[in-house]
Design a protein around this motif. Structure first.
Motif, PDB file in Angstrom:
ATOM      1  N   ARG A  92      -5.832   1.498   0.806  1.00  0.00           N
ATOM      2  CA  ARG A  92      -4.863   0.641   0.104  1.00  0.00           C
ATOM      3  C   ARG A  92      -5.221   0.499  -1.366  1.00  0.00           C
ATOM      4  NH1 ARG A  92      -5.152  -4.512  -1.101  1.00  0.00           N
ATOM      5  NH2 ARG A  92      -6.899  -4.907   0.319  1.00  0.00           N
ATOM      6  N   LEU A  93      -6.513   0.287  -1.645  1.00  0.00           N
ATOM      7  CA  LEU A  93      -6.932   0.142  -3.033  1.00  0.00           C
ATOM      8  C   LEU A  93      -6.707   1.429  -3.822  1.00  0.00           C
ATOM      9  CD1 LEU A  93     -10.250  -1.876  -2.563  1.00  0.00           C
ATOM     10  CD2 LEU A  93      -8.043  -2.724  -3.387  1.00  0.00           C
ATOM     11  N   ALA A  94      -6.941   2.568  -3.161  1.00  0.00           N
ATOM     12  CA  ALA A  94      -6.710   3.841  -3.831  1.00  0.00           C
ATOM     13  C   ALA A  94      -5.238   4.031  -4.157  1.00  0.00           C
ATOM     14  CB  ALA A  94      -7.209   4.991  -2.959  1.00  0.00           C
ATOM     15  N   ALA A  95      -4.376   3.648  -3.180  1.00  0.00           N
ATOM     16  CA  ALA A  95      -2.938   3.776  -3.414  1.00  0.00           C
ATOM     17  C   ALA A  95      -2.476   2.841  -4.524  1.00  0.00           C
ATOM     18  CB  ALA A  95      -2.183   3.478  -2.125  1.00  0.00           C
ATOM     19  N   ALA A 144      10.022  -3.078  -5.826  1.00  0.00           N
ATOM     20  CA  ALA A 144      10.521  -1.970  -4.999  1.00  0.00           C
ATOM     21  C   ALA A 144       9.970  -0.641  -5.487  1.00  0.00           C
ATOM     22  CB  ALA A 144      12.049  -1.959  -5.027  1.00  0.00           C
ATOM     23  N   TRP A 145       9.881  -0.484  -6.791  1.00  0.00           N
ATOM     24  CA  TRP A 145       9.365   0.774  -7.350  1.00  0.00           C
ATOM     25  C   TRP A 145       7.882   0.967  -6.998  1.00  0.00           C
ATOM     26  CZ3 TRP A 145       9.719   5.449  -8.555  1.00  0.00           C
ATOM     27  CH2 TRP A 145       8.880   6.091  -9.457  1.00  0.00           C
ATOM     28  N   GLN A 146       7.112  -0.101  -7.064  1.00  0.00           N
ATOM     29  CA  GLN A 146       5.696   0.010  -6.719  1.00  0.00           C
ATOM     30  C   GLN A 146       5.530   0.374  -5.243  1.00  0.00           C
ATOM     31  OE1 GLN A 146       3.330  -3.329  -7.881  1.00  0.00           O
ATOM     32  NE2 GLN A 146       1.416  -2.445  -7.134  1.00  0.00           N
ATOM     33  N   HIS A 147       6.326  -0.232  -4.386  1.00  0.00           N
ATOM     34  CA  HIS A 147       6.260   0.107  -2.960  1.00  0.00           C
ATOM     35  C   HIS A 147       6.647   1.554  -2.740  1.00  0.00           C
ATOM     36  CE1 HIS A 147       7.550   0.318   1.276  1.00  0.00           C
ATOM     37  NE2 HIS A 147       6.651  -0.632   1.461  1.00  0.00           N
ATOM     38  N   SER A 148       7.652   2.025  -3.460  1.00  0.00           N
ATOM     39  CA  SER A 148       8.066   3.423  -3.343  1.00  0.00           C
ATOM     40  C   SER A 148       6.955   4.362  -3.800  1.00  0.00           C
ATOM     41  CB  SER A 148       9.325   3.647  -4.178  1.00  0.00           C
ATOM     42  OG  SER A 148       9.752   4.988  -4.107  1.00  0.00           O
ATOM     43  N   GLN A 149       6.227   3.972  -4.841  1.00  0.00           N
ATOM     44  CA  GLN A 149       5.117   4.789  -5.284  1.00  0.00           C
ATOM     45  C   GLN A 149       4.006   4.857  -4.222  1.00  0.00           C
ATOM     46  OE1 GLN A 149       4.599   2.687  -9.220  1.00  0.00           O
ATOM     47  NE2 GLN A 149       4.214   4.779  -9.897  1.00  0.00           N
ATOM     48  N   ASN A 150       3.767   3.742  -3.529  1.00  0.00           N
ATOM     49  CA  ASN A 150       2.707   3.684  -2.524  1.00  0.00           C
ATOM     50  C   ASN A 150       3.065   4.442  -1.259  1.00  0.00           C
ATOM     51  OD1 ASN A 150       1.132   2.066  -4.165  1.00  0.00           O
ATOM     52  ND2 ASN A 150       1.848   0.157  -3.254  1.00  0.00           N
TER      53      ASN A 150
END
Length: 224
Positions: free
Chosen positions: A105-108, A214-220
């Motif tokens: 998670r931290l890496a993502a 939403a964009w950050q979640h999409s990146q992850n």
């Protein structure tokens, strides 16, 4: 135990016979005194032997019971140690799995940072469906600083094409799946980009609070 009770009975009988012999001695006379003394000594020896055998059997039984108890306690300790070892192994595996998930998670999160690029001063900097999307976003209460995130998100999803159809059934600018969900805004969801944008912004607000969320979640994850 039957042997123990048998010897206990013999001991009792010997004592009884001795008592009878002593009582009878008063009536035998002096000529039988020596004989009576011999019988008394003989019965006394038998009583002592019976008592010795009785105590010996009791001690043997006690030793057997003690050995059984020690064996049972030892087995219980072995089972407890095995259970503790198994529990420790499970806990260690759970900790390792949790640490691995945290590391991933931290890496993502390190790879997917919120948008920190230039902020437009006006929606007039855009055209077409982007300009419509920027205006509707402002109208729904979001700051213009959120539009770069929304732009990146829907560029990835559909390139702002309100007729974009994915083989999975996702449709339109926000790639609603199925596209008919957008009918909750208006019946013209298939052809009207404004209808699609309003629905998409409502979905984003309900699940991620902001377009940048939403964009950050999409990146992850690759989806939102």
């Amino acid at each position: 135990m039957s042997r123990l009770w048998s010897r206990f009975g013999a001991r009792t009988a010997a004592v009884a016979l001795l008592s009878v012999g002593v009582a009878g001695g008063f009536y035998l006379g002096e000529d039988r005194q020596t004989q009576q003394q011999g019988l008394t000594a003989q019965f006394g020896l038998q009583v002592d032997q019976a008592e010795y055998a009785y105590q010996r059997d009791r001690q043997a039984i006690h030793q057997v019971e003690s050995a059984r108890q020690r064996a049972a306690e030892y087995q219980a300790k072995l089972r407890a140690a095995a259970a503790a070892k198994d529990a420790a192994a499970r806990a260690r595996k759970a900790e390792e799995a949790a640490a691995s998930r945290k590391k991933e998670r931290l890496a993502a999160e390190a790879e997917a940072k919120p948008y920190d690029g230039p902020i437009p001063t006006s929606c007039n900097e855009y055209g077409g469906n982007r300009k419509i999307g920027c205006a509707i976003m402002i109208d729904q209460g979001f700051g213009i600083d959120q539009f770069p995130c929304l732009d990146k998100l829907w560029t990835r999803e559909s390139h702002w094409n309100h007729k974009a159809l994915n083989p999975s059934g996702a449709y339109g600018i926000p790639q609603a799946r199925p596209g008919s969900k957008m009918a909750s805004v208006a019946d013209d969801w298939k052809i009207n980009p404004a209808t699609q944008i309003k629905w998409g912004l409502g979905y984003i607000k309900g699940r991620y609070s902001t377009p940048c969320g939403a964009w950050q979640h999409s990146q992850n994850t690759g989806w939102y």
